[in-house]
Design an enzyme around this catalytic site. Structure first.
Site, PDB file in Angstrom:
ATOM      1  CB  SER A   7      39.728  39.761  44.000  1.00 41.40           C
ATOM      2  OG  SER A   7      38.267  39.172  44.059  1.00 41.40           O
ATOM      3  CG  HIS A  32      38.471  43.605  42.467  1.00 42.03           C
ATOM      4  ND1 HIS A  32      38.434  44.577  41.329  1.00 42.03           N
ATOM      5  CD2 HIS A  32      38.053  42.718  42.032  1.00 42.03           C
ATOM      6  CE1 HIS A  32      37.787  43.911  40.429  1.00 42.03           C
ATOM      7  NE2 HIS A  32      37.045  42.730  40.889  1.00 42.03           N
ATOM      8  CG  ASP A  34      34.866  40.548  42.494  1.00 39.99           C
ATOM      9  OD1 ASP A  34      34.909  41.005  41.602  1.00 39.99           O
ATOM     10  OD2 ASP A  34      35.815  39.848  42.831  1.00 39.99           O
ATOM     11  CG  MET A  36      29.421  38.458  42.036  1.00 34.14           C
ATOM     12  SD  MET A  36      30.202  36.788  42.017  1.00 34.14           S
ATOM     13  CE  MET A  36      31.650  37.097  41.848  1.00 34.14           C
ATOM     14  CG  HIS A  65      33.785  43.532  38.882  1.00 34.54           C
ATOM     15  ND1 HIS A  65      34.722  42.407  38.578  1.00 34.54           N
ATOM     16  CD2 HIS A  65      33.040  43.709  37.665  1.00 34.54           C
ATOM     17  CE1 HIS A  65      34.419  41.838  37.502  1.00 34.54           C
ATOM     18  NE2 HIS A  65      33.412  42.581  37.116  1.00 34.54           N
ATOM     19  CG  MET A  67      30.292  40.744  37.919  1.00 39.37           C
ATOM     20  SD  MET A  67      31.710  39.647  38.899  1.00 39.37           S
ATOM     21  CE  MET A  67      32.020  40.380  40.183  1.00 39.37           C
ATOM     22  CG  MET A 136      35.453  40.261  33.398  1.00 41.09           C
ATOM     23  SD  MET A 136      36.042  40.412  34.874  1.00 41.09           S
ATOM     24  CE  MET A 136      36.022  38.619  35.433  1.00 41.09           C
ATOM     25  N   GLY A 141      32.029  35.492  37.822  1.00 34.86           N
ATOM     26  CA  GLY A 141      31.200  34.736  38.676  1.00 34.86           C
ATOM     27  C   GLY A 141      31.761  34.034  40.046  1.00 34.86           C
ATOM     28  CG  PHE A 142      31.982  30.723  40.273  1.00 33.64           C
ATOM     29  CD1 PHE A 142      31.433  30.675  41.314  1.00 33.64           C
ATOM     30  CD2 PHE A 142      31.597  30.978  38.954  1.00 33.64           C
ATOM     31  CE1 PHE A 142      30.081  30.164  41.518  1.00 33.64           C
ATOM     32  CE2 PHE A 142      29.888  30.416  39.072  1.00 33.64           C
ATOM     33  CZ  PHE A 142      29.390  30.273  40.203  1.00 33.64           C
ATOM     34  N   GLY A 144      39.161  31.515  41.142  1.00 34.66           N
ATOM     35  CA  GLY A 144      39.934  30.212  40.928  1.00 34.66           C
ATOM     36  C   GLY A 144      39.627  29.765  39.738  1.00 34.66           C
ATOM     37  CG  ASP A 174      38.692  40.504  38.101  1.00 39.59           C
ATOM     38  OD1 ASP A 174      39.151  39.510  38.742  1.00 39.59           O
ATOM     39  OD2 ASP A 174      37.548  40.913  38.495  1.00 39.59           O
ATOM     40  N   GLY A 175      41.125  37.934  36.700  1.00 38.95           N
ATOM     41  CA  GLY A 175      40.542  36.339  36.416  1.00 38.95           C
ATOM     42  C   GLY A 175      41.834  35.700  36.211  1.00 38.95           C
ATOM     43  N   GLY A 176      42.213  34.537  37.073  1.00 37.64           N
ATOM     44  CA  GLY A 176      43.153  33.563  36.917  1.00 37.64           C
ATOM     45  C   GLY A 176      44.723  34.228  36.665  1.00 37.64           C
ATOM     46  N   GLY A 196      42.438  37.168  43.214  1.00 44.92           N
ATOM     47  CA  GLY A 196      41.955  36.735  44.655  1.00 44.92           C
ATOM     48  C   GLY A 196      42.276  35.393  44.922  1.00 44.92           C
TER      49      GLY A 196
HETATM   50  C1  DX5 Z   1      35.339  36.831  39.157  1.00 43.34           C
HETATM   51  C2  DX5 Z   1      35.759  38.080  39.873  1.00 43.34           C
HETATM   52  C3  DX5 Z   1      37.243  38.337  40.283  1.00 43.34           C
HETATM   53  C4  DX5 Z   1      37.600  36.992  41.042  1.00 43.34           C
HETATM   54  C5  DX5 Z   1      38.928  36.635  40.409  1.00 43.34           C
HETATM   55  O1  DX5 Z   1      34.119  37.047  38.617  1.00 43.34           O
HETATM   56  O2  DX5 Z   1      35.338  39.426  39.110  1.00 43.34           O
HETATM   57  O3  DX5 Z   1      37.372  39.376  41.045  1.00 43.34           O
HETATM   58  O4  DX5 Z   1      37.954  37.370  42.438  1.00 43.34           O
HETATM   59  O5  DX5 Z   1      39.443  35.512  41.062  1.00 43.34           O
HETATM   60  P1  DX5 Z   1      40.739  35.024  40.731  1.00 43.34           P
HETATM   61  O6  DX5 Z   1      42.050  35.865  40.907  1.00 43.34           O
HETATM   62  O7  DX5 Z   1      40.963  33.908  41.800  1.00 43.34           O
HETATM   63  O8  DX5 Z   1      40.628  34.265  39.368  1.00 43.34           O
HETATM   64 ZN    ZN Z   2      36.289  41.204  40.036  1.00 41.96          ZN
END
Ligand code: DX5
Ligand code: ZN
Length: 254
Positions: A7, A32, A34, A36, A65, A67, A136, A141-142, A144, A174-176, A196
């Site tokens: 990402s 990927h 994002d 937003m 993706h 958002m 998700m 939104g973010f 990390g 997606d996420g963490g 990401g």
């Molecule tokens: C968050 C995004 C993710 C983000 C994941 O809203 O949709 O794609 O980049 O980030 P990490 O892998 O750092 O959790």
């Molecule tokens: Zn994403």
């Protein structure tokens, strides 16, 4: 096959081409992206013009993706920009079926995304339409953020429904996702892994992508062993009291 989708949210935006190419050398096979809008999520990123620029620097599928609150309005521009896969949030679409059709009509692969608080069962009727379901595992939104463990049950549930209904959608998460969580995500059945921060966060995307993918493939190897976990998939397919199949037999899941 398990694939890694780096990402770019956590990449150095001043050097996106080099960052993407490094992640690609490390084994990333989907990019990927994002998108937003500052309304659906409390952050703003990029849109179709940047997607068009990315299209020039990679042959890999661009996995957009969305958002954003009004995704239908941006589908034509994303198609024009060269996006390949487009995922829309269940929570953002007033007419989800129509949005998925629109993506398909514009020659892209449609996908649906669910937030951590949204139940898998709400998707049953549109699952035959989607290329993948994006789970998700953080609130969007973010980058990390910390992985939310109950996402694993959603991944298992989606794999069980897929087997039960004979469908072919892929399960993206997606996420963490990082070295401490990737194995459990793959063991639960995910086959598209978005990462990401774990790929770009420390400035070494190639090495990080390679390591994550190695761990993912090792976990996928474990998943295929005969003692694979079994899940009862008989009665939970629909939550409206009308199960599609009444069997309560146990089957292996992906
Ligand atoms: C968050 C995004 C993710 C983000 C994941 O809203 O949709 O794609 O980049 O980030 P990490 O892998 O750092 O959790
Ligand atoms: Zn994403």
């Amino acid at each position: 096959m398990v694939e890694l989708a780096p990402s770019i949210l956590s990449a150095d935006f001043a050097h996106l081409a080099e960052q993407i190419q490094a992640a690609e050398r490390g084994g990333g096979t989907v990019i990927h992206v994002d998108v937003m809008d500052g309304h659906f999520v409390p952050n703003i990123t990029i849109g179709p013009p940047v997607v068009a620029s990315l299209r020039k620097v990679t042959q890999l599928p661009l996995d957009c993706h969305l958002m954003i609150e009004n995704p239908d309005e941006f589908i034509p521009a994303l198609a024009e920009a060269g996006a390949n896969w487009v995922s829309v949030h269940y929570e953002a679409c007033r007419h989800l079926h129509r949005s998925l059709e629109l993506i398909e009509q514009h020659g892209m692969k449609p996908a649906v995304v669910i937030n951590p608080a949204t139940r898998v069962n709400l998707l049953i009727d549109i699952l035959p339409m989607v290329h993948h379901v994006l789970v998700m595992s953080v609130n969007p939104g973010f980058g990390g953020q910390k992985f939310i463990p109950f996402s694993l049950e959603k991944i298992r549930h989606l794999c069980a429904i897929r087997a039960e209904l004979g469908l072919e959608y892929r399960v993206e998460v997606d996420g963490g996702i990082a070295v401490d969580t990737v194995a459990q995500v793959v063991e639960a059945g995910a086959d598209l892994l978005v990462a990401g921060n774990a790929v770009f966060g420390d400035g070494h995307p190639e090495e990080n992508a390679r390591q994550l993918l190695q761990m993912a493939r090792a976990a996928a190897g474990e998943r295929l062993k005969p003692a694979a976990k079994q899940v009862n998939i008989g009665k939970n397919v629909r939550e409206n009291g009308r199960p599609i199949h009444r069997t309560t037999s146990k089957r292996k899941v992906c």
